[in-house]
Motif scaffolding. Structure first.
Motif, PDB file in Angstrom:
ATOM      1  N   GLY A 200       0.832  -1.188   0.000  1.00 36.53           N
ATOM      2  CA  GLY A 200       0.000   0.000   0.000  1.00 36.53           C
ATOM      3  C   GLY A 200       0.869   1.241   0.000  1.00 36.53           C
ATOM      4  N   ASN A 201       0.555   2.176  -0.862  1.00 36.58           N
ATOM      5  CA  ASN A 201       1.444   3.328  -1.067  1.00 36.58           C
ATOM      6  C   ASN A 201       0.723   4.643  -0.804  1.00 36.58           C
ATOM      7  OD1 ASN A 201       3.900   4.539  -1.732  1.00 36.58           O
ATOM      8  ND2 ASN A 201       3.399   4.681  -3.907  1.00 36.58           N
ATOM      9  N   TRP A 202      -0.065   4.702   0.251  1.00 38.54           N
ATOM     10  CA  TRP A 202      -0.748   5.950   0.584  1.00 38.54           C
ATOM     11  C   TRP A 202       0.177   6.891   1.362  1.00 38.54           C
ATOM     12  CZ3 TRP A 202      -3.233   1.201   0.663  1.00 38.54           C
ATOM     13  CH2 TRP A 202      -4.324   1.074  -0.222  1.00 38.54           C
ATOM     14  N   ASN A 203       1.015   6.330   2.229  1.00 36.79           N
ATOM     15  CA  ASN A 203       2.004   7.118   2.975  1.00 36.79           C
ATOM     16  C   ASN A 203       1.373   8.276   3.754  1.00 36.79           C
ATOM     17  OD1 ASN A 203       4.208   5.543   1.993  1.00 36.79           O
ATOM     18  ND2 ASN A 203       4.160   6.698   0.075  1.00 36.79           N
ATOM     19  N   ASP A 204       0.258   7.974   4.405  1.00 37.19           N
ATOM     20  CA  ASP A 204      -0.422   9.016   5.173  1.00 37.19           C
ATOM     21  C   ASP A 204      -0.645   8.611   6.630  1.00 37.19           C
ATOM     22  OD1 ASP A 204      -2.297   7.047   4.858  1.00 37.19           O
ATOM     23  OD2 ASP A 204      -3.815   8.303   3.890  1.00 37.19           O
ATOM     24  N   SER A 205       0.099   7.612   7.084  1.00 34.43           N
ATOM     25  CA  SER A 205       0.006   7.078   8.451  1.00 34.43           C
ATOM     26  C   SER A 205      -1.249   6.253   8.685  1.00 34.43           C
ATOM     27  CB  SER A 205       0.081   8.202   9.504  1.00 34.43           C
ATOM     28  OG  SER A 205       1.334   8.855   9.448  1.00 34.43           O
ATOM     29  N   TYR A 206      -2.076   6.087   7.652  1.00 31.61           N
ATOM     30  CA  TYR A 206      -3.292   5.280   7.799  1.00 31.61           C
ATOM     31  C   TYR A 206      -3.317   4.124   6.798  1.00 31.61           C
ATOM     32  CZ  TYR A 206      -4.815   9.168  10.652  1.00 31.61           C
ATOM     33  OH  TYR A 206      -4.892  10.127  11.635  1.00 31.61           O
ATOM     34  N   ASP A 207      -2.126   3.736   6.335  1.00 27.99           N
ATOM     35  CA  ASP A 207      -2.073   2.671   5.339  1.00 27.99           C
ATOM     36  C   ASP A 207      -2.747   1.397   5.847  1.00 27.99           C
ATOM     37  OD1 ASP A 207      -0.001   4.649   4.671  1.00 27.99           O
ATOM     38  OD2 ASP A 207       0.435   3.288   3.029  1.00 27.99           O
ATOM     39  N   CYS A 208      -2.416   0.977   7.082  1.00 24.39           N
ATOM     40  CA  CYS A 208      -2.992  -0.286   7.552  1.00 24.39           C
ATOM     41  C   CYS A 208      -4.478  -0.160   7.845  1.00 24.39           C
ATOM     42  CB  CYS A 208      -2.242  -0.799   8.774  1.00 24.39           C
ATOM     43  SG  CYS A 208      -2.375   0.198  10.255  1.00 24.39           S
ATOM     44  N   SER A 209      -5.000   1.070   7.968  1.00 25.73           N
ATOM     45  CA  SER A 209      -6.439   1.245   8.150  1.00 25.73           C
ATOM     46  C   SER A 209      -7.219   0.807   6.918  1.00 25.73           C
ATOM     47  CB  SER A 209      -6.762   2.708   8.458  1.00 25.73           C
ATOM     48  OG  SER A 209      -6.204   3.117   9.693  1.00 25.73           O
ATOM     49  N   ARG A 210      -6.540   0.733   5.763  1.00 25.28           N
ATOM     50  CA  ARG A 210      -7.243   0.309   4.539  1.00 25.28           C
ATOM     51  C   ARG A 210      -7.681  -1.151   4.603  1.00 25.28           C
ATOM     52  NH1 ARG A 210      -4.624   5.405   4.073  1.00 25.28           N
ATOM     53  NH2 ARG A 210      -5.977   6.601   2.679  1.00 25.28           N
ATOM     54  N   LEU A 211      -7.236  -1.904   5.615  1.00 24.91           N
ATOM     55  CA  LEU A 211      -7.799  -3.232   5.825  1.00 24.91           C
ATOM     56  C   LEU A 211      -9.313  -3.163   5.952  1.00 24.91           C
ATOM     57  CD1 LEU A 211      -5.530  -5.005   8.493  1.00 24.91           C
ATOM     58  CD2 LEU A 211      -5.814  -5.656   6.104  1.00 24.91           C
ATOM     59  N   LEU A 212      -9.822  -2.025   6.414  1.00 23.70           N
ATOM     60  CA  LEU A 212     -11.250  -1.868   6.686  1.00 23.70           C
ATOM     61  C   LEU A 212     -12.044  -1.523   5.437  1.00 23.70           C
ATOM     62  CD1 LEU A 212     -10.850   0.193   9.984  1.00 23.70           C
ATOM     63  CD2 LEU A 212     -10.930  -2.288   9.689  1.00 23.70           C
ATOM     64  N   LEU A 213     -11.350  -1.386   4.301  1.00 23.36           N
ATOM     65  CA  LEU A 213     -12.013  -1.047   3.037  1.00 23.36           C
ATOM     66  C   LEU A 213     -11.808  -2.193   2.041  1.00 23.36           C
ATOM     67  CD1 LEU A 213     -10.837   2.676   2.677  1.00 23.36           C
ATOM     68  CD2 LEU A 213     -12.945   1.825   3.730  1.00 23.36           C
ATOM     69  N   PRO A 214     -12.597  -3.242   2.128  1.00 25.52           N
ATOM     70  CA  PRO A 214     -12.369  -4.412   1.265  1.00 25.52           C
ATOM     71  C   PRO A 214     -12.428  -4.089  -0.219  1.00 25.52           C
ATOM     72  CG  PRO A 214     -14.501  -4.552   2.389  1.00 25.52           C
ATOM     73  CD  PRO A 214     -13.742  -3.445   3.044  1.00 25.52           C
ATOM     74  N   GLU A 215     -13.170  -3.058  -0.593  1.00 33.25           N
ATOM     75  CA  GLU A 215     -13.273  -2.734  -2.019  1.00 33.25           C
ATOM     76  C   GLU A 215     -11.942  -2.286  -2.610  1.00 33.25           C
ATOM     77  OE1 GLU A 215     -14.493   1.030   0.281  1.00 33.25           O
ATOM     78  OE2 GLU A 215     -14.767  -1.148   0.451  1.00 33.25           O
ATOM     79  N   VAL A 216     -11.031  -1.780  -1.782  1.00 33.05           N
ATOM     80  CA  VAL A 216      -9.733  -1.322  -2.264  1.00 33.05           C
ATOM     81  C   VAL A 216      -8.899  -2.490  -2.798  1.00 33.05           C
ATOM     82  CG1 VAL A 216      -7.549  -0.246  -1.554  1.00 33.05           C
ATOM     83  CG2 VAL A 216      -9.721   0.682  -0.725  1.00 33.05           C
ATOM     84  N   PHE A 217      -9.120  -3.692  -2.258  1.00 31.31           N
ATOM     85  CA  PHE A 217      -8.332  -4.850  -2.640  1.00 31.31           C
ATOM     86  C   PHE A 217      -8.802  -5.445  -3.962  1.00 31.31           C
ATOM     87  CE2 PHE A 217      -7.870  -4.160   1.795  1.00 31.31           C
ATOM     88  CZ  PHE A 217      -6.552  -4.462   2.075  1.00 31.31           C
ATOM     89  N   ALA A 218      -9.990  -5.035  -4.405  1.00 29.11           N
ATOM     90  CA  ALA A 218     -10.496  -5.523  -5.689  1.00 29.11           C
ATOM     91  C   ALA A 218      -9.656  -5.009  -6.847  1.00 29.11           C
ATOM     92  CB  ALA A 218     -11.956  -5.105  -5.866  1.00 29.11           C
ATOM     93  N   ALA A 219      -8.915  -3.923  -6.615  1.00 29.77           N
ATOM     94  CA  ALA A 219      -8.092  -3.353  -7.677  1.00 29.77           C
ATOM     95  C   ALA A 219      -6.787  -4.106  -7.886  1.00 29.77           C
ATOM     96  CB  ALA A 219      -7.793  -1.885  -7.356  1.00 29.77           C
ATOM     97  N   LEU A 220      -6.462  -5.053  -7.011  1.00 30.47           N
ATOM     98  CA  LEU A 220      -5.204  -5.771  -7.121  1.00 30.47           C
ATOM     99  C   LEU A 220      -5.281  -6.873  -8.196  1.00 30.47           C
ATOM    100  CD1 LEU A 220      -4.374  -6.133  -3.336  1.00 30.47           C
ATOM    101  CD2 LEU A 220      -2.947  -4.972  -5.024  1.00 30.47           C
ATOM    102  N   PRO A 221      -4.248  -7.003  -9.020  1.00 33.00           N
ATOM    103  CA  PRO A 221      -4.241  -8.051 -10.051  1.00 33.00           C
ATOM    104  C   PRO A 221      -3.791  -9.396  -9.464  1.00 33.00           C
ATOM    105  CG  PRO A 221      -2.278  -6.701 -10.264  1.00 33.00           C
ATOM    106  CD  PRO A 221      -3.089  -6.090  -9.147  1.00 33.00           C
ATOM    107  N   LEU A 222      -4.617  -9.974  -8.615  1.00 33.00           N
ATOM    108  CA  LEU A 222      -4.288 -11.238  -7.964  1.00 33.00           C
ATOM    109  C   LEU A 222      -5.053 -12.383  -8.618  1.00 33.00           C
ATOM    110  CD1 LEU A 222      -4.466 -10.126  -4.210  1.00 33.00           C
ATOM    111  CD2 LEU A 222      -2.421 -10.278  -5.651  1.00 33.00           C
ATOM    112  N   ASP A 223      -4.433 -13.571  -8.614  1.00 33.61           N
ATOM    113  CA  ASP A 223      -5.109 -14.734  -9.184  1.00 33.61           C
ATOM    114  C   ASP A 223      -5.809 -15.555  -8.105  1.00 33.61           C
ATOM    115  OD1 ASP A 223      -2.920 -15.684  -7.853  1.00 33.61           O
ATOM    116  OD2 ASP A 223      -2.217 -16.995  -9.466  1.00 33.61           O
ATOM    117  N   GLY A 224      -5.989 -14.958  -6.931  1.00 29.28           N
ATOM    118  CA  GLY A 224      -6.664 -15.640  -5.835  1.00 29.28           C
ATOM    119  C   GLY A 224      -7.141 -14.630  -4.810  1.00 29.28           C
ATOM    120  N   GLN A 225      -7.378 -15.091  -3.600  1.00 30.27           N
ATOM    121  CA  GLN A 225      -7.844 -14.201  -2.552  1.00 30.27           C
ATOM    122  C   GLN A 225      -6.668 -13.432  -1.945  1.00 30.27           C
ATOM    123  OE1 GLN A 225      -9.756 -17.473  -0.360  1.00 30.27           O
ATOM    124  NE2 GLN A 225     -11.674 -16.324  -0.465  1.00 30.27           N
TER     125      GLN A 225
END
Length: 423
Positions: A200-225
């Motif tokens: 995660g490259n937000w660099n705003d001291s709240y990077d790990c808070s993005r765990l709470l936004l599951p929709e953000v992970f939909a943008a990742l080019p992953l072949d699994g979960q």
């Protein structure tokens, strides 16, 4: 024992505090400043007194290059003298509070009487309950929790239950508002890393808070979960559950990041299933070992902070209870495992470790050799768990009031012999 935190630096926290006080006095010579070494607290001003925990600031100072320390000391001095900005009961919640709320993900140890507790209170005989969390929040897995922060241009403060009460809102309402703020400020910002994982490259001291936004992970080019780890507040790393090599690279990088970031959070892996994070049990042995190593490094720090608090609390209350150490050792392959000792004749609070060593004593109180047993925690707990009372704190402790009787000792010996034969 492997020392994770030694940096070869001669500066102590006391010396750092002296330098910080001198820097503060350059702009505020009349300001009352009192440093208490036992509690790691700096008391600033009077009526009201602002108490500031110096532990994390000192770690930042130690890890900073020599040429950057002077500037960092100045920034610390400014933050110590900034006027508290947390609104009180007179605030208009929708206008003065809600726009500044942000959800934060922290280690569960953050919510207990460890870092924020003034140890001098125990010396004076206060009876603060050990298990009482200082902050309101919601558990996220075994070792993480969700809390609230009040964020302004100049400082960020964690929101205690007392402030929520003053504002007339409960935690769930405030968390919903904080989530809306974080969601509005977030667009997917993932950086591919060598090894096949993402940062995660937000660099705003709240990077790990993005765990709470599951929709953000939909943008990742992953072949699994998505499988994630948040070793520190500024770090969130993600790999596919179908790519153990990427998971291993991710964990090794997370371990390296601990050397430059002292706001540690969690070493355990979690997997996103639908909109919810769940514990991830990797089928790959190398990944499991790397995860255990990362967890042990983080837990060693948390247990190290917890131990003196519990010792002073029990001493002040007249309780003769031994607070056992979380002992971490490094193998030749650089992996790390943890051990605690369960000793005959000693009432103790045991940390949860990879292995438990059972020690019998001779009539004169000396340790009997050879040891009774050295067993994995799961095996030890399966046999002697009826003697281990869970204590409501984090990192977890188990109170043992007595040693196993003869029949249980035989079971422990037999289990140790079986383990030795299959090793």
């Amino acid at each position: 024992m492997f020392d994770f935190f030694f940096r070869g630096d001669k500066v102590t926290e006391s010396k750092y505090a002296q330098r910080l006080i001198a820097r503060i006095r350059e702009s505020g010579p009349a300001l009352k400043l009192v440093y208490d070494e036992k509690s790691h607290m700096l008391a600033v001003g009077s009526a009201p007194v602002q108490k500031i925990f110096l532990g994390n600031m000192f770690k930042d100072y130690l890890r900073a290059p020599q040429e950057e320390r002077d500037g960092l000391l100045t920034r610390h001095a400014i933050s110590c003298t900034a006027a508290p900005t947390m609104p009180g009961a007179e605030a208009d919640y929708d206008k003065d509070v809600r726009p500044h709320l942000v959800p934060i993900v922290r280690s569960r140890a953050n919510a207990y009487a460890v870092q924020a507790l003034d140890l001098a209170e125990y010396v004076e005989g206060a009876t603060t309950q050990l298990k009482q969390p200082l902050l309101v929040g919601r558990q996220l897995g075994e070792d993480r929790a969700i809390h609230l922060a009040f964020d302004t241009e100049h400082m960020m403060s964690q929101v205690p239950a007392s402030s929520l009460a003053e504002w007339g809102v409960d935690f769930e309402r405030a968390l919903s508002d904080a989530m809306a703020n974080l969601r509005a400020a977030t667009v997917p910002r993932w950086e591919p890393m060598e090894g096949g994982f993402f940062r995660g490259n937000w660099n705003d001291s709240y990077d790990c808070s993005r765990l709470l936004l599951p929709e953000v992970f939909a943008a990742l080019p992953l072949d699994g979960q998505p499988v994630a780890v948040v070793p520190a507040r500024q770090d969130i790393f993600v790999a596919s559950d179908r790519n153990p090599q990427a998971q291993l690279a991710m964990l090794l990088h997370a371990r390296e990041r601990l050397d430059v970031n002292n706001r540690w959070c969690s070493g355990s892996l979690i997997v996103l299933e639908g909109d919810h994070w769940k514990p991830y049990d990797s089928p790959d042995a190398a990944v499991r070992q790397a995860e255990a190593t990362l967890c042990n490094v983080i837990l060693s720090d948390a247990y190290g902070a917890q131990k003196p608090v519990l010792e002073k609390a029990h001493a002040a209350q007249g309780n003769d209870i031994f607070v056992a150490s979380f002992m971490a050792y490094q193998r030749q392959d650089a992996s790390i495992f943890s051990i605690c000792t369960y000793s005959e004749g000693i009432e103790a609070l045991l940390p949860r470790t990879d292995r438990v060593v059972f020690l019998e004593t001779n009539p004169d109180g000396s340790v009997k050799e050879p040891m009774l047993a050295d067993l994995p925690w799961q095996t030890a707990h399966a046999i002697a768990g009826h003697l281990m009372e869970p204590v409501d704190t984090y990192p977890p402790r188990f109170r043992v009031r007595s040693f196993p009787d003869a029949s249980v000792r035989e079971q422990l010996r037999a289990a140790a012999a079986r383990n030795a034969s299959t090793a």
